[in-house]
Design an enzyme around this catalytic site. Structure first.
Site: not given
Length: 740
Positions: A543, A559-561, A647-648, A695
């Protein structure tokens, strides 16, 4: 007849001697005249420290005009600028002693020789090698290498040092890839030994480049060697501390005007300046302290001032002086360089350089007139009047620049090594080298990669400096990991909301789903182009790839959601246009130090404090895609992909390490996570019990690689009611946000 011949020979010889005598007398007279003229020029009243308004330059530039010394010798500057053919390998340049063809096949790659069994290696040299091995330049294949680095420790070439490596000449010559040193670089901190401390390394470096501390202008080969700073064995390998100016920025003047505390050499090289410092010391605002107590036989050379100097020396704490002085004297030691140089930079104390002939660290790229006062040892007594005459605005500017240079290039061994590598890469890839502005302004050359662009306007850091406005559109990049089964899925609603924005140029779907791509008719029709890119499955970092299909400066990462309205998207983009170098977005998180576990922690608790804005709903400059893909090591991106997580967080680490600033949260959308979970058709990863544990692990892995914690806490939130314009206008313009 024979007698005539003898008389003729004697007469010829006498005539030759007479001619030689006359020519010699003429030369002596010319030399004397040159000396008289030079003395008249250098001792005239105008030969003082020169400064232009607002810019601090060298004490004196008149030494540049002196071409010959009293004996008619070539000056160091003339020697340095001589052609390579004149001085053979000692006058190497990239064009004559470097094989560029090795770099054409695979780019700029660096090979480290394997460490030889039984060879001792200092911790400092191990740190240098580790920094190279962990960089994007490293290659384990010598066939792909453009530059070679020895595994033999060359840092300390003082024969009296316990770190001295013996028989280095034979060991180097036996290396199969040595090739007389071509395309090799040799790191060195100490050369020569008592009493003369020459710059000889004790072995023939051949055609190799030198990355050397305390290198003289006479021996430095411009655009071939690299002058590096002298650093101690305690200097951190990675990370490094930030500068101390943030604790004391205004007023520009501190308790002391000028300080120094160090050894006084009673005899030998380097003793002249330090022996004369007592003339400037006044025990008030000029505190210059020296001690005779060093070395085994200092008592033998003790002079009448030693007892008084030693007593005065013990009265002051060095750290307290350093952090409370406006200027710090940096005289030469036995060698030209000094530990005081880096100490002054870190403390935000403007260095006053007194080391004639020293090629300053990274002089090829750094304009030292913006961060230091560069002087002449022979003009020591002019130091007090000169530093007192510098305007407070100039002082503040100098001190601020010391902090930039310290954090950009000097606060760790890794930064020093990477700067060295980047300088050489700029020479090799001259068509794509950095400009002077890139090297000398935030965030520095290590983060402004010329492979991305050589045009300053392509980097978000220079918009304000160049007066550039951002492109008035954004590209939305939506990350998809679940198949499309219904037009009522949250991602379809998200697409509709984003595409309706007047600022949206196009939408890109990064398809990371196990299922095959849906047919074209399954995708909704929008007013903007929709591009679907099939990413590598299970590679969540895809991404953040620098896709050529992104034409805009701004990237809206989703994000998709994610659930956002058109109004929320537009307000976030409007804010980003004012802060193009930062991450701007909605979902905020924070980090903290867990003293019980002695590790960094991650929290999503709703507080006034945050240090991250998650990229599930954030806007940032597309250059960070390039940095993420190019600057970060493969080991971190592989960990992110294996976990399908973090990744964020990694993107926030990267941007904060570049800007030294926090992200910016917009509005008070508290229920971001819960709204996504309620409207998503799949089980959200936020409900995964392992999610936060992963995380936490990521936070500490990332901090370990960066060598420090780059995230910065903030409590600022930008609300549309208070942002920029009058409240009444904004309530009309962004009224829908209040209803979300």
């Amino acid at each position: 007849m024979q007698a005539k011949k003898r008389y003729l020979v004697l007469f010829s010889a006498g005539a030759c001697l007479l001619l030689l005598f006359c020519f010699g007398s003429i030369q002596v007279q010319l030399s004397k005249r040159r000396l008289i003229l030079r003395d008249a020029r250098t001792h005239q009243p105008g030969a003082r420290w020169s400064r232009s308004p607002g810019v601090v330059q060298s004490f004196s530039d008149w030494d540049q005009d002196i071409s010959d010394d009293a004996n008619g010798h070539i000056s160091p500057r003339q020697k340095r600028d001589a052609t390579p053919d004149s001085f053979s390998a000692q006058r190497c340049r990239m064009e004559s002693c470097f094989d560029f063809s090795l770099c054409e096949r695979n780019g700029f790659k660096v090979y480290l020789y394997p460490q030889q069994k039984g060879e001792k290696m200092s911790e400092s040299y191990q740190n240098i090698l580790s920094s190279i091995e962990g960089s994007r330049f490293f290659t384990p294949d010598p066939g792909q290498a453009c530059l070679f680095v020895l595994s033999l420790d060359t840092l300390d070439r003082d024969q009296l040092s316990p770190q001295y490596v013996h028989n280095l000449k034979a060991k180097v010559q036996s290396l199969p890839l040595w090739n007389d040193g071509k395309n090799h670089i040799i790191f060195n901190l100490y050369s020569g030994t008592w009493p003369d401390y020459t710059e000889d390394l004790g072995f023939d470096i051949g055609l190799a480049m030198l990355a050397k501390a305390s290198i003289s202008t006479e021996n430095f080969r411009p655009r071939f060697d690299v002058s590096i700073p002298l650093f101690s064995k305690e200097h951190p390998r990675t990370g490094g501390q930030r500068g101390y100016l943030k604790h004391n920025t205004i007023p520009p003047f501190r308790k002391y005007m000028l300080v120094f505390k160090g050894k006084r050499y009673l005899t030998g090289i380097g003793s002249d300046t330090r022996n004369a410092l007592y003339h400037v010391h006044n025990a008030e605002d000029m505190v210059l302290l020296t001690t005779c107590k060093h070395g085994k036989d200092w008592q033998k050379h003790k002079d009448a001032r030693c007892d008084k100097d030693n007593a005065e020396y013990d009265k002051y704490d060095y750290r307290e002086m350093l952090y409370n002085s406006t200027f710090c004297l940096v005289p030469r030691g036995r060698r030209l360089g000094s530990f005081r140089f880096l100490e002054a930079l870190q403390a935000g104390c403007v260095p006053v350089m007194l080391s004639n002939g020293w090629e300053l660290p990274f002089s090829e790229i750094i304009d030292w007139n913006t961060a230091a006062v560069i002087g002449d040892e022979r003009l020591l007594l002019q130091v007090p009047s000169t530093v007192r005459s510098i305007h407070p605005d100039t002082i503040l500017s100098l001190r601020q620049h010391t902090q930039f240079l310290w954090e950009a290039y000097f606060n760790s061994v890794e930064k020093i090594v990477l700067t060295t590598m980047e300088i050489i890469q700029d020479r090799v890839l001259h068509h794509a080298s950095r400009s002077n502005l890139m090297w000398n302004s935030l965030p520095g050359g290590l983060f402004a990669l010329p492979q991305y662009s050589t045009y300053l306007g392509d980097f978000p850091f220079y918009y304000a400096k160049l007066g550039i406005t951002t492109y008035p559109k954004f590209t939305a990049v939506i990350h998809l990991v679940t198949p499309l089964v219904s037009q009522s899925q949250p991602v379809m609603k998200l697409l509709a909301a984003v595409a309706k924005s007047q600022y949206c140029a196009q939408v890109i779907f990064v398809w990371n789903c196990d299922k095959s791509l849906p047919a074209k008719h399954r995708w909704p029709v929008t007013s903007v182009p929709v591009i679907v890119i099939e990413g590598e499955r299970k590679v969540i970092s895809s991404r953040f790839l620098p896709y050529d299909t992104i034409p805009t400066d701004a990237v809206l990462s989703l994000d998709e959601d994610t659930v956002l309205s058109t109004t929320e998207v537009e307000f976030a983009f409007t804010v980003w246009q004012s802060f193009p170098d930062r991450i701007i977005g909605y979902p905020a998180r924070s980090h903290f130090w867990d003293s019980n576990k002695q590790r960094w922690g991650y929290t999503s608790k709703w507080t006034n404090d945050y240090s991250m804005v998650l990229t599930g709903a954030a806007i940032y400059h597309k250059y960070y895609h390039y940095l993420y893909s190019t600057y970060l090591p493969a080991i971190l991106k592989t960990m992110v992909d294996q976990m399908s997580n973090c990744e964020d967080i990694l993107m926030n680490f990267l941007v904060s390490s570049v800007t030294k600033l926090p992200p910016i949260k917009v509005t008070q959308k508290k229920q971001y996570k819960e709204t996504m979970m309620a409207q998503s058709s799949r089980a959200s990863r936020w409900a995964d019990p392992d999610h936060f544990a992963q995380r936490q692990t990521c936070m500490n892995k990332f901090a370990n690689w960066f060598g420090t914690m780059p995230l910065v806490h903030s409590q600022m939130r930008l609300d549309p009611v208070l942002f920029k314009d009058q409240v009444s206008i904004l309530r009309k313009k962004y009224r829908d946000i209040e209803r979300v």
